[in-house]
Design a protein around this motif. Structure first.
Motif, short mmCIF file in Angstrom:
data_model
loop_
_atom_site.label_atom_id
_atom_site.label_comp_id
_atom_site.label_asym_id
_atom_site.label_seq_id
_atom_site.Cartn_x
_atom_site.Cartn_y
_atom_site.Cartn_z
N PHE A 1 22.73 34.67 39.69
CA PHE A 1 23.51 33.80 38.79
C PHE A 1 23.88 34.53 37.51
O PHE A 1 23.10 35.32 36.98
CB PHE A 1 22.69 32.54 38.45
CG PHE A 1 23.29 31.75 37.31
CD1 PHE A 1 24.47 31.05 37.49
CD2 PHE A 1 22.69 31.74 36.04
CE1 PHE A 1 25.05 30.34 36.43
CE2 PHE A 1 23.26 31.03 35.00
CZ PHE A 1 24.44 30.33 35.20
N LEU A 2 25.09 34.26 37.04
CA LEU A 2 25.54 34.80 35.76
C LEU A 2 26.23 33.70 34.98
O LEU A 2 27.15 33.05 35.46
CB LEU A 2 26.53 35.95 35.99
CG LEU A 2 27.14 36.61 34.74
CD1 LEU A 2 26.08 37.37 33.95
CD2 LEU A 2 28.28 37.53 35.11
N MET A 3 25.74 33.48 33.76
CA MET A 3 26.35 32.47 32.89
C MET A 3 27.68 33.02 32.34
O MET A 3 27.71 34.09 31.74
CB MET A 3 25.36 32.18 31.76
CG MET A 3 25.95 31.52 30.54
SD MET A 3 26.29 29.78 30.82
CE MET A 3 27.24 29.41 29.38
N ASN B 1 29.42 27.52 41.53
CA ASN B 1 28.27 26.64 41.76
C ASN B 1 28.55 25.46 42.68
O ASN B 1 27.64 24.76 43.09
CB ASN B 1 27.70 26.13 40.42
CG ASN B 1 28.74 25.41 39.60
OD1 ASN B 1 29.70 26.01 39.14
ND2 ASN B 1 28.57 24.11 39.41
N ARG B 2 29.83 25.22 43.03
CA ARG B 2 30.11 24.08 43.92
C ARG B 2 31.46 24.28 44.63
O ARG B 2 32.22 25.17 44.29
CB ARG B 2 30.12 22.77 43.14
CG ARG B 2 31.16 22.74 42.05
CD ARG B 2 31.14 21.45 41.28
NE ARG B 2 32.26 21.41 40.35
CZ ARG B 2 32.57 20.39 39.58
NH1 ARG B 2 31.84 19.30 39.62
NH2 ARG B 2 33.60 20.44 38.77
N ASP C 1 27.73 26.33 33.77
CA ASP C 1 26.62 25.37 33.77
C ASP C 1 25.36 26.06 34.29
O ASP C 1 25.19 26.26 35.48
CB ASP C 1 26.98 24.18 34.69
CG ASP C 1 25.92 23.09 34.70
OD1 ASP C 1 24.73 23.41 34.47
OD2 ASP C 1 26.27 21.93 34.96
N PRO C 2 24.45 26.46 33.38
CA PRO C 2 23.28 27.24 33.80
C PRO C 2 22.39 26.51 34.81
O PRO C 2 21.92 27.12 35.77
CB PRO C 2 22.51 27.49 32.50
CG PRO C 2 23.39 27.07 31.39
CD PRO C 2 24.46 26.20 31.94
N GLU C 3 22.22 25.22 34.60
CA GLU C 3 21.33 24.46 35.50
C GLU C 3 21.89 24.43 36.93
O GLU C 3 21.21 24.77 37.89
CB GLU C 3 21.17 23.03 34.97
CG GLU C 3 20.00 22.30 35.60
CD GLU C 3 19.88 20.85 35.11
OE1 GLU C 3 19.34 20.05 35.87
OE2 GLU C 3 20.34 20.55 34.00
N HIS D 1 22.05 28.17 38.43
CA HIS D 1 20.75 28.66 38.90
C HIS D 1 20.34 27.97 40.20
O HIS D 1 19.85 28.61 41.13
CB HIS D 1 19.66 28.41 37.84
CG HIS D 1 19.59 29.49 36.80
ND1 HIS D 1 19.27 30.80 37.11
CD2 HIS D 1 19.82 29.46 35.47
CE1 HIS D 1 19.28 31.52 36.00
NE2 HIS D 1 19.63 30.75 34.99
N LYS D 2 20.57 26.67 40.24
CA LYS D 2 20.19 25.86 41.41
C LYS D 2 20.96 26.33 42.66
O LYS D 2 20.39 26.53 43.73
CB LYS D 2 20.52 24.39 41.10
CG LYS D 2 19.81 23.39 41.99
CD LYS D 2 20.06 21.99 41.44
CE LYS D 2 19.78 20.92 42.47
NZ LYS D 2 20.14 19.59 41.99
N SER D 3 22.29 26.52 42.49
CA SER D 3 23.13 26.95 43.61
C SER D 3 22.76 28.35 44.08
O SER D 3 22.69 28.63 45.28
CB SER D 3 24.61 26.91 43.22
OG SER D 3 24.99 25.59 42.90
N ALA D 4 22.52 29.26 43.12
CA ALA D 4 22.15 30.63 43.47
C ALA D 4 20.80 30.67 44.19
O ALA D 4 20.62 31.40 45.17
CB ALA D 4 22.11 31.50 42.21
N LYS D 5 19.85 29.84 43.71
CA LYS D 5 18.52 29.81 44.33
C LYS D 5 18.60 29.33 45.78
O LYS D 5 17.93 29.85 46.67
CB LYS D 5 17.59 28.90 43.52
CG LYS D 5 16.15 28.92 44.03
CD LYS D 5 15.23 28.03 43.24
CE LYS D 5 13.80 28.11 43.74
NZ LYS D 5 13.63 27.84 45.17
N LYS D 6 19.44 28.32 46.00
CA LYS D 6 19.61 27.77 47.34
C LYS D 6 20.07 28.87 48.32
O LYS D 6 19.59 28.97 49.45
CB LYS D 6 20.68 26.65 47.28
CG LYS D 6 20.68 25.71 48.46
CD LYS D 6 21.60 24.55 48.15
CE LYS D 6 22.11 23.89 49.41
NZ LYS D 6 23.17 22.91 49.12
N LEU D 7 21.00 29.71 47.86
CA LEU D 7 21.51 30.79 48.70
C LEU D 7 20.48 31.91 48.83
O LEU D 7 20.33 32.50 49.90
CB LEU D 7 22.83 31.32 48.15
CG LEU D 7 23.99 30.30 48.20
CD1 LEU D 7 25.18 30.79 47.41
CD2 LEU D 7 24.41 30.02 49.64
#
Length: 235
Positions: free
Chosen positions: A58-60, A14-15, A38-40, A43-49
Motif C-alpha cells: 500500500f502507498l498513501m 482500493n476498490r 484512504d489509508p484505512e 491497507h485493508k485492500s492490500a492486506k487482503k491481496l
C-alpha cells in the motif's frame, strides 16, 4: 528485489476496477503498489491481496494533492528504484443531472482536479522513474463519455469534459515522450462498481482484463491510442 520483476502502480486501487487491476497485475507476476488516499481502505485492500500470497503493498497518495504525489514518487524511487507500469485509475463522477452552466462551478472544478490535473501531476512526478530505464507503460482510464461525439449531447458535462481533456493529454504526451515509454487511454465500459452502479452490465474483472494487455505490450505495441476491449475506438 529481482531485476526481472516489474513494478506497477495503480491509483485508486482500493476498490472497484482499480482493485481488480492490482489483483490481476499481481497474479501476472508484477510487484504492485496499491495507491489510495484512504489509508484505512488502502491497507485493508492490500492486506487482503497479500493474504492470497500476492506481491502487493500500500502507498498513501492523494491525486488532488501535489505534495502527496511528489512524496509518493520519492517513496517508490527509494523502495524500488523503478516503475514499469502506471495505471491512472483514480477518478470521480460528481455530476448530478444538471446542465453544465446550471451546476455549481465547484463540481466542474473538483472533477477536473481529480480526473485531469490529478493524472497530469501523477505522470509528471513518476515519469522520471521510467525515463531512467527507458521503459514504461502508462494507461489512463477514461470513458466513452470522453469521445468528441459525446459533446453533442447534453448531460454529465463535468465528467465528459474531464475525460475529453484526459484523452487529449494522452495523445499530446504520446507525441512528446521518448524511448520505449507508451501511453494509452482505455474505456473500461459501463462497470458495476460504486461509481457505475449495480445495473451496469460489466464486471470489474472484465474491465481490468481490457486494461491489463496494455500494461504488457511489447516495443511494437501502440502508443497514443484509445481502446475498448483491445480494439481502437474513435476519439
Amino acid at each position: 528485489m529481482s531485476k526481472d520483476i516489474k513494478v506497477a502502480l495503480v491509483t485508486g486501487g482500493n476498490r472497484g476496477i482499480g482493485y481488480e487491476q492490482v489483483k490481476q497485475l499481481a497474479m501476472n507476476g508484477f510487484n504492485v503498489i496499491l495507491a489510495s488516499r484512504d489509508p484505512e481502505m488502502g491497507h485493508k485492500s492490500a492486506k487482503k491481496l497479500k493474504d492470497s500470497n500476492l506481491d502487493v503493498s500500500f502507498l498513501m497518495m492523494d491525486v488532488n494533492n501535489q505534495e502527496s504525489i511528489r512524496k509518493a514518487a520519492i517513496t517508490v524511487n527509494e523502495r524500488y528504484g523503478r516503475l514499469d507500469v502506471l495505471i491512472n485509475n483514480a477518478g470521480v463522477y460528481l455530476d448530478e443531472n444538471k446542465k453544465l452552466l446550471g451546476m455549481d462551478p465547484s463540481i466542474l472544478e473538483k472533477t477536473m482536479a481529480t480526473n485531469f490535473f490529478g493524472v497530469y501531476h501523477v505522470i509528471r512526478s513518476f515519469i522520471p522513474l521510467m525515463e531512467k530505464q527507458g521503459y514504461g507503460r502508462i494507461i489512463n482510464v477514461s470513458s466513452e463519455y470522453g469521445a468528441m461525439s459525446e459533446m453533442s449531447y447534453p448531460g454529465v458535462g463535468a465528467y465528459k469534459l474531464s475525460k475529453l481533456a484526459l484523452n487529449g493529454l494522452t495523445r499530446l504526451l504520446a507525441a512528446e515522450i521518448k524511448d520505449d515509454i507508451k501511453i494509452n487511454t482505455v474505456d473500461p465500459g459501463w462497470v458495476s462498481t460504486d461509481m457505475g452502479g449495480p445495473s451496469a452490465p460489466r464486471t470489474p474483472k472484465q474491465a481490468a482484463e481490457s486494461i491489463l494487455w496494455l500494461a504488457t505490450i511489447g516495443t511494437s505495441g501502440p502508443s497514443g491510442g484509445f481502446f475498448r476491449d483491445g480494439e481502437p475506438i474513435d476519439w
